[in-house]
Design a protein around this motif. Structure first.
Motif, PDB file in Angstrom:
ATOM      1  N   SER A  27       0.874  -1.253   0.016  1.00 55.28           N
ATOM      2  CA  SER A  27       0.025  -0.125   0.081  1.00 55.28           C
ATOM      3  C   SER A  27       0.857   1.223  -0.163  1.00 55.28           C
ATOM      4  O   SER A  27       0.827   2.153  -0.762  1.00 55.28           O
ATOM      5  CB  SER A  27      -0.880   0.011   1.161  1.00 55.28           C
ATOM      6  N   MET A  91      -2.126   2.304   9.422  1.00 57.23           N
ATOM      7  CA  MET A  91      -3.295   1.381   8.565  1.00 57.23           C
ATOM      8  C   MET A  91      -3.092   1.421   7.228  1.00 57.23           C
ATOM      9  O   MET A  91      -2.472   2.354   6.590  1.00 57.23           O
ATOM     10  CB  MET A  91      -4.683   1.927   9.017  1.00 57.23           C
ATOM     11  N   VAL A  93      -4.737  -0.090   3.148  1.00 55.65           N
ATOM     12  CA  VAL A  93      -5.729  -1.148   2.339  1.00 55.65           C
ATOM     13  C   VAL A  93      -4.967  -1.314   0.946  1.00 55.65           C
ATOM     14  O   VAL A  93      -4.063  -0.251   0.556  1.00 55.65           O
ATOM     15  CB  VAL A  93      -6.809  -0.384   2.031  1.00 55.65           C
ATOM     16  N   GLY A  99     -10.698   2.814  -1.863  1.00 61.86           N
ATOM     17  CA  GLY A  99     -11.753   3.771  -2.265  1.00 61.86           C
ATOM     18  C   GLY A  99     -13.017   2.870  -2.707  1.00 61.86           C
ATOM     19  O   GLY A  99     -14.236   3.444  -3.143  1.00 61.86           O
ATOM     20  N   GLN A 100     -13.136   1.800  -2.014  1.00 56.51           N
ATOM     21  CA  GLN A 100     -14.415   1.052  -1.871  1.00 56.51           C
ATOM     22  C   GLN A 100     -15.077   0.807  -0.388  1.00 56.51           C
ATOM     23  O   GLN A 100     -15.713  -0.179  -0.410  1.00 56.51           O
ATOM     24  CB  GLN A 100     -14.067  -0.310  -2.629  1.00 56.51           C
ATOM     25  N   GLY A 101     -14.546   1.731   0.390  1.00 55.98           N
ATOM     26  CA  GLY A 101     -15.050   1.439   1.659  1.00 55.98           C
ATOM     27  C   GLY A 101     -14.370   0.516   2.902  1.00 55.98           C
ATOM     28  O   GLY A 101     -14.920   0.292   3.796  1.00 55.98           O
ATOM     29  N   GLY A 103     -11.209   0.767   4.004  1.00 54.30           N
ATOM     30  CA  GLY A 103     -10.924   1.447   5.280  1.00 54.30           C
ATOM     31  C   GLY A 103     -11.932   1.886   6.450  1.00 54.30           C
ATOM     32  O   GLY A 103     -11.511   1.498   7.631  1.00 54.30           O
ATOM     33  N   GLN A 104     -12.808   2.418   5.848  1.00 54.19           N
ATOM     34  CA  GLN A 104     -14.004   2.957   6.893  1.00 54.19           C
ATOM     35  C   GLN A 104     -14.505   1.720   7.639  1.00 54.19           C
ATOM     36  O   GLN A 104     -14.890   1.638   8.788  1.00 54.19           O
ATOM     37  CB  GLN A 104     -15.027   3.864   6.178  1.00 54.19           C
ATOM     38  N   ASP A 124      -4.606  12.045   8.073  1.00 53.81           N
ATOM     39  CA  ASP A 124      -5.110  13.047   7.191  1.00 53.81           C
ATOM     40  C   ASP A 124      -6.635  13.240   7.673  1.00 53.81           C
ATOM     41  O   ASP A 124      -7.334  12.235   7.610  1.00 53.81           O
ATOM     42  CB  ASP A 124      -5.180  12.575   5.627  1.00 53.81           C
ATOM     43  N   LYS A 130     -14.067  10.902   8.383  1.00 61.69           N
ATOM     44  CA  LYS A 130     -15.069  10.228   7.838  1.00 61.69           C
ATOM     45  C   LYS A 130     -15.634   8.939   8.876  1.00 61.69           C
ATOM     46  O   LYS A 130     -16.698   8.357   8.953  1.00 61.69           O
ATOM     47  CB  LYS A 130     -14.973   9.464   6.590  1.00 61.69           C
TER      48      LYS A 130
HETATM   49  C1  LIG Z   1      -5.937   5.826   3.661  1.00 57.09           C
HETATM   50  C2  LIG Z   1      -6.496   4.379   3.329  1.00 57.09           C
HETATM   51  C3  LIG Z   1      -6.329   3.602   4.490  1.00 57.09           C
HETATM   52  C4  LIG Z   1      -8.260   4.442   3.125  1.00 57.09           C
HETATM   53  O1  LIG Z   1      -8.618   3.326   2.804  1.00 57.09           O
HETATM   54  P1  LIG Z   1      -9.803   3.059   1.825  1.00 57.09           P
HETATM   55  O2  LIG Z   1     -10.200   1.682   1.910  1.00 57.09           O
HETATM   56  O3  LIG Z   1      -9.093   3.570   0.436  1.00 57.09           O
HETATM   57  O4  LIG Z   1     -10.939   3.965   2.542  1.00 57.09           O
HETATM   58  P2  LIG Z   1     -12.381   4.013   1.999  1.00 57.09           P
HETATM   59  O5  LIG Z   1     -12.818   3.435   0.710  1.00 57.09           O
HETATM   60  O6  LIG Z   1     -13.141   3.551   3.345  1.00 57.09           O
HETATM   61  O7  LIG Z   1     -12.769   5.696   2.165  1.00 57.09           O
HETATM   62  C5  LIG Z   1     -12.357   6.080   1.060  1.00 57.09           C
HETATM   63  C6  LIG Z   1     -13.039   7.776   1.307  1.00 57.09           C
HETATM   64  O8  LIG Z   1     -11.909   8.435   2.104  1.00 57.09           O
HETATM   65  C7  LIG Z   1     -11.137   9.368   1.387  1.00 57.09           C
HETATM   66  N1  LIG Z   1      -9.640   9.015   1.366  1.00 57.09           N
HETATM   67  C8  LIG Z   1      -9.165   7.852   1.154  1.00 57.09           C
HETATM   68  N2  LIG Z   1      -7.691   7.762   1.232  1.00 57.09           N
HETATM   69  C9  LIG Z   1      -7.475   9.435   1.565  1.00 57.09           C
HETATM   70  C10 LIG Z   1      -6.334   9.891   1.742  1.00 57.09           C
HETATM   71  N3  LIG Z   1      -5.251   9.397   1.899  1.00 57.09           N
HETATM   72  N4  LIG Z   1      -6.418  11.292   2.096  1.00 57.09           N
HETATM   73  C11 LIG Z   1      -7.658  11.544   2.101  1.00 57.09           C
HETATM   74  N5  LIG Z   1      -8.917  11.200   1.861  1.00 57.09           N
HETATM   75  C12 LIG Z   1      -8.796   9.538   1.692  1.00 57.09           C
HETATM   76  C13 LIG Z   1     -11.601   9.142  -0.374  1.00 57.09           C
HETATM   77  O9  LIG Z   1     -11.767  10.218  -0.661  1.00 57.09           O
HETATM   78  C14 LIG Z   1     -13.146   8.571   0.102  1.00 57.09           C
HETATM   79  O10 LIG Z   1     -13.979   9.492   0.163  1.00 57.09           O
HETATM   80  P3  LIG Z   1     -15.411   9.084  -0.259  1.00 57.09           P
HETATM   81  O11 LIG Z   1     -15.921   8.153   0.588  1.00 57.09           O
HETATM   82  O12 LIG Z   1     -16.185  10.336   0.199  1.00 57.09           O
HETATM   83  O13 LIG Z   1     -15.363   8.929  -1.703  1.00 57.09           O
HETATM   84  C15 LIG Z   1      -6.001   3.799   2.044  1.00 57.09           C
HETATM   85  O14 LIG Z   1      -6.226   4.516   0.941  1.00 57.09           O
HETATM   86  C16 LIG Z   1      -4.570   3.357   2.049  1.00 57.09           C
HETATM   87  O15 LIG Z   1      -4.164   2.583   2.346  1.00 57.09           O
HETATM   88  N6  LIG Z   1      -3.696   4.617   1.586  1.00 57.09           N
HETATM   89  C17 LIG Z   1      -2.425   4.361   1.780  1.00 57.09           C
HETATM   90  C18 LIG Z   1      -1.705   4.325   2.942  1.00 57.09           C
HETATM   91  C19 LIG Z   1      -2.172   5.420   3.800  1.00 57.09           C
HETATM   92  O16 LIG Z   1      -2.071   6.764   3.566  1.00 57.09           O
HETATM   93  N7  LIG Z   1      -2.432   4.804   5.013  1.00 57.09           N
HETATM   94  C20 LIG Z   1      -3.076   6.095   6.155  1.00 57.09           C
HETATM   95  C21 LIG Z   1      -2.018   6.472   6.830  1.00 57.09           C
HETATM   96  S1  LIG Z   1      -1.485   5.375   8.340  1.00 57.09           S
END
Ligand SMILES: CC(C)(COP(=O)(O)OP(=O)(O)OC[C@H]1O[C@@H](n2cnc3c(N)ncnc32)[C@H](O)[C@@H]1OP(=O)(O)O)[C@@H](O)C(=O)NCCC(=O)NCCS
Length: 182
Positions: A27, A91, A93, A99-101, A103-104, A124, A130
């Motif tokens: 990731s 954390m 994904v 972007g499929q929910g 993480g949330q 962030d 969220k």
């Molecule tokens: C950040 C992360 C964990 C989110 O998991 P995910 O499964 O993609 O998130 P979800 O699908 O549940 O939620 C997506 C929502 O969060 C927002 N989002 C996702 N990643 C984001 C980020 N890095 N910054 C801001 N917003 C983000 C999206 O815009 C989306 O919004 P929407 O629901 O209004 O469209 C994942 O994108 C990831 O692993 N990123 C790389 C590693 C990282 O940055 N980890 C977190 C720091 S420890």
């Protein structure tokens, strides 16, 4: 938030450092580059190996046999309170599952399982906001080290009680005891 009928969320009683590190590697390499991928995956493995068992909680999301998301919580200790505070970090994904929910969903599941008073993270607000996290002043909830980006210090109560000020300094897990990480 999307509902994901095929996604399974689990608490890892004995988290496998290699399996967790692999999700972080894939990731963070994709989002931040190879160096950050190596760094975060090594940090995650170190956290799992060196944090006392009662001070760590690890959760994962699975689609069939594939682990697609991981999150680690470790205890923060404060000198003058019995309140139980967890730090969510890190954390991730898998890139093609973002972007499929997932993480949330993973955070919502983990928060429903954690027994404690407060959870805080350093990340962030656009994403963590969220899932119920909101900015908290480090004067109210002290961090273990001075924060280079205090706007990323965000928390939520795990109970109905509001977050009342805690006296610092906080002590974090040994693997996170490096001011450069903060
Ligand atoms: C950040 C992360 C964990 C989110 O998991 P995910 O499964 O993609 O998130 P979800 O699908 O549940 O939620 C997506 C929502 O969060 C927002 N989002 C996702 N990643 C984001 C980020 N890095 N910054 C801001 N917003 C983000 C999206 O815009 C989306 O919004 P929407 O629901 O209004 O469209 C994942 O994108 C990831 O692993 N990123 C790389 C590693 C990282 O940055 N980890 C977190 C720091 S420890």
């Amino acid at each position: 938030m999307l509902t994901l009928p095929d996604m399974q969320y689990r608490r890892a009683i004995n988290p496998d450092p290699t399996a967790f590190a692999d999700v972080f590697l894939k990731s963070f390499t994709a989002s931040e580059g190879a160096e950050e991928g190596e760094f975060v995956s090594a940090l995650a493995a170190d956290l799992i190996k060196t944090t006392p068992k009662n001070d760590i909680a690890a959760f994962s999301a699975h689609e069939g046999d594939l682990c697609v998301g991981v999150v680690i919580f470790t205890r923060l200790y404060f000198p003058q309170t019995s309140r139980i505070v967890f730090l969510l970090s890190p954390m991730a994904v898998l890139p093609n599952h973002q972007g499929q929910g997932v993480g949330q969903g993973l955070i919502a599941y983990a928060l429903s399982q954690l027994v404690g008073d407060i959870v805080v993270t350093y990340g962030d607000p656009a994403f963590y906001g969220k899932t119920g996290f909101a900015a908290i002043d480090p004067v109210v909830l002290p961090a273990p080290y001075p924060l280079s980006q205090p706007q990323g210090w965000i928390a939520q109560s795990l109970t109905k009680a509001p977050i009342l000020p805690l006296e610092g300094p906080a002590t974090c897990a040994p693997a996170l005891q490096n001011p450069a990480y903060w």
